[in-house]
Write a protein that holds these residues in place. Structure first.
Motif, PDB file in Angstrom:
ATOM      1  N   ARG A  30       0.922  -0.971  -0.294  1.00  0.00           N
ATOM      2  CA  ARG A  30       0.014  -0.195   0.244  1.00  0.00           C
ATOM      3  C   ARG A  30       1.072   1.597   0.111  1.00  0.00           C
ATOM      4  NH1 ARG A  30      -3.693  -2.858  -0.956  1.00  0.00           N
ATOM      5  NH2 ARG A  30      -5.366  -3.694   0.600  1.00  0.00           N
ATOM      6  N   ARG A  44      -3.144   1.006  -3.891  1.00  0.00           N
ATOM      7  CA  ARG A  44      -2.878  -0.882  -4.058  1.00  0.00           C
ATOM      8  C   ARG A  44      -1.792  -0.925  -4.861  1.00  0.00           C
ATOM      9  NH1 ARG A  44      -4.899  -5.699  -5.419  1.00  0.00           N
ATOM     10  NH2 ARG A  44      -5.885  -4.005  -6.716  1.00  0.00           N
ATOM     11  N   LYS A  72      -9.696   5.491  -2.260  1.00  0.00           N
ATOM     12  CA  LYS A  72      -8.537   4.182  -3.189  1.00  0.00           C
ATOM     13  C   LYS A  72      -8.782   3.965  -4.078  1.00  0.00           C
ATOM     14  CE  LYS A  72      -9.594   1.872   1.479  1.00  0.00           C
ATOM     15  NZ  LYS A  72      -9.605   0.551   1.512  1.00  0.00           N
TER      16      LYS A  72
END
Length: 94
Positions: A30, A44, A72
């Motif tokens: 990460r 990610r 994300k």
């Protein structure tokens, strides 16, 4: 050599992708990203890049934000330092 002859054709973002800069390595594949749209996201590193491409702090990457969770994103591509400098010169990234 002139600057124009040194220019490379680089991978540019699709409609769902954008440029980002790695600001912090968090561990566990990460990273913290500062995106071109001004948002900070958690990125990610996917399995296909995990051992082939080493990503470090201050690297310029191409990301695809998640549809269902905007804070994300997945990293799609990492630019070499010379390629990142070319993107900065051409005004694609800040």
């Amino acid at each position: 050599m002139t600057e124009e002859t040194q220019r490379k054709d680089l991978r540019m973002p699709d409609d769902s992708e954008m440029f980002a800069t790695v600001t912090e390595m968090l561990g566990g594949q990460r990273v913290r990203l500062q995106c071109n749209d001004g948002k900070e996201r958690m990125g990610r590193i996917p399995g296909r890049m995990r051992f082939r491409t080493w990503i470090n702090k201050d690297d310029v990457v191409l990301i695809e934000p998640w549809d269902w969770q905007d804070e994300k994103a997945d990293i799609e591509w990492r630019y070499e330092e010379a390629d990142a400098n070319q993107l900065r010169r051409e005004g694609h990234i800040k």
